[in-house]
Motif scaffolding. Structure first.
Motif, PDB file in Angstrom:
ATOM      1  N   ALA A  81      -6.823   1.790  -3.237  1.00  0.00           N
ATOM      2  CA  ALA A  81      -7.105   3.222  -3.239  1.00  0.00           C
ATOM      3  C   ALA A  81      -6.911   3.780  -1.840  1.00  0.00           C
ATOM      4  O   ALA A  81      -7.117   3.086  -0.840  1.00  0.00           O
ATOM      5  N   VAL A  82      -6.531   5.057  -1.758  1.00  0.00           N
ATOM      6  CA  VAL A  82      -6.316   5.668  -0.449  1.00  0.00           C
ATOM      7  C   VAL A  82      -6.616   7.156  -0.501  1.00  0.00           C
ATOM      8  O   VAL A  82      -6.436   7.806  -1.544  1.00  0.00           O
ATOM      9  N   THR A  83      -7.062   7.688   0.619  1.00  0.00           N
ATOM     10  CA  THR A  83      -7.234   9.135   0.763  1.00  0.00           C
ATOM     11  C   THR A  83      -5.874   9.784   0.940  1.00  0.00           C
ATOM     12  O   THR A  83      -5.145   9.470   1.886  1.00  0.00           O
ATOM     13  N   SER A  84      -5.544  10.701   0.040  1.00  0.00           N
ATOM     14  CA  SER A  84      -4.307  11.466   0.168  1.00  0.00           C
ATOM     15  C   SER A  84      -4.536  12.748   0.968  1.00  0.00           C
ATOM     16  O   SER A  84      -3.623  13.282   1.577  1.00  0.00           O
ATOM     17  N   GLY A  85      -5.764  13.251   0.976  1.00  0.00           N
ATOM     18  CA  GLY A  85      -6.120  14.470   1.699  1.00  0.00           C
ATOM     19  C   GLY A  85      -7.474  14.942   1.225  1.00  0.00           C
ATOM     20  O   GLY A  85      -8.064  14.339   0.321  1.00  0.00           O
ATOM     21  N   PRO A  86      -7.998  15.985   1.822  1.00  0.00           N
ATOM     22  CA  PRO A  86      -7.505  16.671   3.006  1.00  0.00           C
ATOM     23  C   PRO A  86      -7.856  15.910   4.282  1.00  0.00           C
ATOM     24  O   PRO A  86      -8.623  14.950   4.246  1.00  0.00           O
ATOM     25  N   GLY A  87      -7.276  16.347   5.399  1.00  0.00           N
ATOM     26  CA  GLY A  87      -7.532  15.701   6.671  1.00  0.00           C
ATOM     27  C   GLY A  87      -6.399  15.990   7.639  1.00  0.00           C
ATOM     28  O   GLY A  87      -5.584  16.891   7.427  1.00  0.00           O
ATOM     29  N   LEU A  88      -6.340  15.220   8.719  1.00  0.00           N
ATOM     30  CA  LEU A  88      -5.270  15.361   9.702  1.00  0.00           C
ATOM     31  C   LEU A  88      -4.008  14.709   9.156  1.00  0.00           C
ATOM     32  O   LEU A  88      -4.031  13.542   8.764  1.00  0.00           O
ATOM     33  N   ALA A  89      -2.914  15.448   9.153  1.00  0.00           N
ATOM     34  CA  ALA A  89      -1.689  14.975   8.500  1.00  0.00           C
ATOM     35  C   ALA A  89      -1.220  13.627   9.047  1.00  0.00           C
ATOM     36  O   ALA A  89      -0.943  12.695   8.283  1.00  0.00           O
ATOM     37  N   GLY A  90      -1.133  13.497  10.355  1.00  0.00           N
ATOM     38  CA  GLY A  90      -0.657  12.255  10.939  1.00  0.00           C
ATOM     39  C   GLY A  90      -1.563  11.082  10.643  1.00  0.00           C
ATOM     40  O   GLY A  90      -1.091   9.964  10.367  1.00  0.00           O
ATOM     41  N   ALA A  91      -2.864  11.302  10.690  1.00  0.00           N
ATOM     42  CA  ALA A  91      -3.828  10.242  10.392  1.00  0.00           C
ATOM     43  C   ALA A  91      -3.718   9.817   8.931  1.00  0.00           C
ATOM     44  O   ALA A  91      -3.734   8.626   8.610  1.00  0.00           O
ATOM     45  N   LEU A  92      -3.603  10.789   8.036  1.00  0.00           N
ATOM     46  CA  LEU A  92      -3.473  10.493   6.616  1.00  0.00           C
ATOM     47  C   LEU A  92      -2.218   9.674   6.332  1.00  0.00           C
ATOM     48  O   LEU A  92      -2.233   8.763   5.495  1.00  0.00           O
ATOM     49  N   MET A  93      -1.128   9.990   7.025  1.00  0.00           N
ATOM     50  CA  MET A  93       0.134   9.284   6.792  1.00  0.00           C
ATOM     51  C   MET A  93       0.005   7.791   7.040  1.00  0.00           C
ATOM     52  O   MET A  93       0.599   6.981   6.336  1.00  0.00           O
ATOM     53  N   VAL A  94      -0.798   7.423   8.042  1.00  0.00           N
ATOM     54  CA  VAL A  94      -0.968   6.008   8.351  1.00  0.00           C
ATOM     55  C   VAL A  94      -1.619   5.290   7.178  1.00  0.00           C
ATOM     56  O   VAL A  94      -1.149   4.228   6.734  1.00  0.00           O
ATOM     57  N   GLY A  95      -2.700   5.867   6.634  1.00  0.00           N
ATOM     58  CA  GLY A  95      -3.379   5.241   5.510  1.00  0.00           C
ATOM     59  C   GLY A  95      -2.532   5.217   4.257  1.00  0.00           C
ATOM     60  O   GLY A  95      -2.497   4.210   3.535  1.00  0.00           O
ATOM     61  N   VAL A  96      -1.834   6.314   3.987  1.00  0.00           N
ATOM     62  CA  VAL A  96      -0.994   6.397   2.798  1.00  0.00           C
ATOM     63  C   VAL A  96       0.119   5.354   2.868  1.00  0.00           C
ATOM     64  O   VAL A  96       0.403   4.650   1.888  1.00  0.00           O
ATOM     65  N   GLY A  97       0.748   5.226   4.028  1.00  0.00           N
ATOM     66  CA  GLY A  97       1.808   4.234   4.173  1.00  0.00           C
ATOM     67  C   GLY A  97       1.304   2.819   3.982  1.00  0.00           C
ATOM     68  O   GLY A  97       1.949   1.995   3.309  1.00  0.00           O
ATOM     69  N   ALA A  98       0.141   2.523   4.545  1.00  0.00           N
ATOM     70  CA  ALA A  98      -0.438   1.182   4.407  1.00  0.00           C
ATOM     71  C   ALA A  98      -0.795   0.884   2.956  1.00  0.00           C
ATOM     72  O   ALA A  98      -0.555  -0.221   2.455  1.00  0.00           O
ATOM     73  N   ALA A  99      -1.372   1.869   2.270  1.00  0.00           N
ATOM     74  CA  ALA A  99      -1.775   1.670   0.878  1.00  0.00           C
ATOM     75  C   ALA A  99      -0.562   1.434  -0.022  1.00  0.00           C
ATOM     76  O   ALA A  99      -0.589   0.574  -0.917  1.00  0.00           O
ATOM     77  N   LYS A 100       0.509   2.191   0.205  1.00  0.00           N
ATOM     78  CA  LYS A 100       1.719   2.000  -0.596  1.00  0.00           C
ATOM     79  C   LYS A 100       2.306   0.609  -0.362  1.00  0.00           C
ATOM     80  O   LYS A 100       2.748  -0.058  -1.305  1.00  0.00           O
ATOM     81  N   ALA A 101       2.293   0.179   0.905  1.00  0.00           N
ATOM     82  CA  ALA A 101       2.833  -1.139   1.222  1.00  0.00           C
ATOM     83  C   ALA A 101       2.025  -2.243   0.542  1.00  0.00           C
ATOM     84  O   ALA A 101       2.587  -3.194  -0.020  1.00  0.00           O
ATOM     85  N   LEU A 102       0.703  -2.115   0.582  1.00  0.00           N
ATOM     86  CA  LEU A 102      -0.149  -3.105  -0.080  1.00  0.00           C
ATOM     87  C   LEU A 102       0.087  -3.114  -1.586  1.00  0.00           C
ATOM     88  O   LEU A 102       0.199  -4.174  -2.207  1.00  0.00           O
ATOM     89  N   SER A 103       0.145  -1.918  -2.165  1.00  0.00           N
ATOM     90  CA  SER A 103       0.327  -1.804  -3.613  1.00  0.00           C
ATOM     91  C   SER A 103       1.625  -2.460  -4.067  1.00  0.00           C
ATOM     92  O   SER A 103       1.651  -3.223  -5.039  1.00  0.00           O
ATOM     93  N   VAL A 104       2.701  -2.174  -3.352  1.00  0.00           N
ATOM     94  CA  VAL A 104       4.006  -2.715  -3.740  1.00  0.00           C
ATOM     95  C   VAL A 104       4.059  -4.221  -3.514  1.00  0.00           C
ATOM     96  O   VAL A 104       4.518  -4.987  -4.379  1.00  0.00           O
ATOM     97  N   SER A 105       3.593  -4.673  -2.360  1.00  0.00           N
ATOM     98  CA  SER A 105       3.698  -6.100  -2.036  1.00  0.00           C
ATOM     99  C   SER A 105       2.801  -6.956  -2.917  1.00  0.00           C
ATOM    100  O   SER A 105       3.159  -8.098  -3.249  1.00  0.00           O
ATOM    101  N   LEU A 106       1.633  -6.408  -3.299  1.00  0.00           N
ATOM    102  CA  LEU A 106       0.698  -7.170  -4.135  1.00  0.00           C
ATOM    103  C   LEU A 106       0.921  -6.928  -5.624  1.00  0.00           C
ATOM    104  O   LEU A 106       0.297  -7.602  -6.457  1.00  0.00           O
ATOM    105  N   GLU A 107       1.760  -5.923  -5.943  1.00  0.00           N
ATOM    106  CA  GLU A 107       1.982  -5.514  -7.330  1.00  0.00           C
ATOM    107  C   GLU A 107       0.657  -5.110  -7.987  1.00  0.00           C
ATOM    108  O   GLU A 107       0.343  -5.508  -9.101  1.00  0.00           O
TER     109      GLU A 107
END
Length: 355
Positions: A81-107
């Motif tokens: 799970a990950v916060t998509s928003g609201p918040g600071l755009a750049g900070a959110l991007m870091v979490g969103v990118g990490a969550a997508k990477a985990l989701s894809v790599s772990l299926e």
């Protein structure tokens, strides 16, 4: 996927705290937080670029720490799970990118959820509290948000009743602390200074509380005028060569903020016939706010709920908890077609849900 008691890892990077939380159903297994507050203190406030870099540095060790504390492995997870928003755009991007990477790599399924609704979900993780009843009014108060919500159902129906029109309450604390020569972050410093002050010493204004404001802004907040009033009062004392009574200014300012927050929250409870008020967000750490809410809530017949303070600040556990509720209610995961949304409305509890 285990939909009865899903094991969820939540990632929260909306501001200056890297939060990783792991829950199983409604049971908290880990709440790991890495704060970059010390790095921002030199600037007197959160610097978005600094926050984003700090998230990049803290994410992997925070995830490893959370896994070690909870005693689970990434392969054991039912969802990410990950916060998509609201918040600071750049900070959110870091979490969103990490969550997508985990989701894809772990299926593993991925759920992108709302930061503000996550603050409500934090209450579910309080093992000593009775189950959260609906509807409930929620007052969320933090450095970046001041919102009043009507929650009919955590996973399907959250209505925004009102929000700040300018500074959030936490921002006002930071700015007034700076006026008084107190360090950042301002909330704890104002609290300490106010302990020996007189909250009735200075009649600071209560924003958007006049009769003329009630029709259009009954549940909205404004702290910019209060901040300006404090600044003018201090400037007048200094211009006259008189000492500034820091404790009295801090106590009077804090009382004005607390009065407005509690008055409007209880008005929402009365107007909507809801005898329940949930407090959330980092500013709830302010003891005076908690005490006044409990006291005035009891007088109005309103039950006030306050999650453990460790779950009131931004954290990944609340994001995992909200996602766990979504899974248990049968909601499908999000697709990968979402990004960081700094202005995500609170009515969007989950984004990019699969068809």
């Amino acid at each position: 996927m285990n939909r009865a008691e899903p094991l969820v890892l939540g990632i929260e990077t909306s501001c200056d705290e890297t939060g990783i939380g792991i829950v199983r159903g409604r049971t908290l297994l880990s709440n790991t937080i890495a704060s970059s507050m010390d790095e921002h203190a030199r600037y007197g406030g959160v610097v978005p670029e600094v926050a984003a870099r700090a998230h990049l540095e803290a994410l992997q060790p925070s995830i490893e720490a959370a896994l070690a504390e909870s005693g689970v492995a990434l392969a054991d997870l039912d969802a990410v799970a990950v916060t998509s928003g609201p918040g600071l755009a750049g900070a959110l991007m870091v979490g969103v990118g990490a969550a997508k990477a985990l989701s894809v790599s772990l299926e593993k399924p991925l759920y992108a959820v709302n930061h503000l609704v996550g603050h409500i979900a934090a209450d579910i993780l309080d093992a000593d509290a009775p189950p959260l009843e609906y509807p409930t009014v929620a007052l969320l108060v933090s450095g970046g948000h001041t919102s009043l919500l009507l929650v009919r159902d955590l996973t399907t129906d959250v209505e925004l009743l009102g929000e700040t029109m300018d500074d959030a309450a936490g921002e006002a604390f930071d700015k007034v602390a700076r006026l008084l020569g107190l360090p950042y972050p301002g909330g704890p410093e104002i609290d300490r200074a106010a302990a020996s002050g007189d909250p009735k010493a200075i009649p600071f204004p209560r924003g958007l509380s006049r009769a003329s404001d009630m029709a259009k802004h009954r549940y909205d907040f404004s702290f910019s005028g209060l901040k300006t009033a404090v600044a003018r009062w201090v400037e007048q004392r200094e211009a006259a060569g008189e000492p500034v009574p820091v404790a009295d200014v801090a106590a009077s300012f804090r009382e004005a903020v607390v009065d407005v927050l509690v008055t409007k929250a209880l008005a929402a409870c009365r107007d909507h016939g809801v005898p329940r008020l949930l407090l959330g967000g980092g500013v709830i750490a302010n003891r005076r706010l908690r005490d006044v809410a409990l006291e005035r809530g009891a007088a109005d017949g309103v039950t006030v709920r306050i999650p453990p303070l460790s779950l009131c600040t931004d954290n990944g556990a609340m994001i995992a908890a909200l996602t766990s509720e979504l899974i248990m209610s049968g909601r499908a995961p999000s697709t990968l077609e979402f990004g960081a949304d700094s202005t995500l409305p609170v009515t969007e509890i989950q984004v990019a849900e699969s068809a």
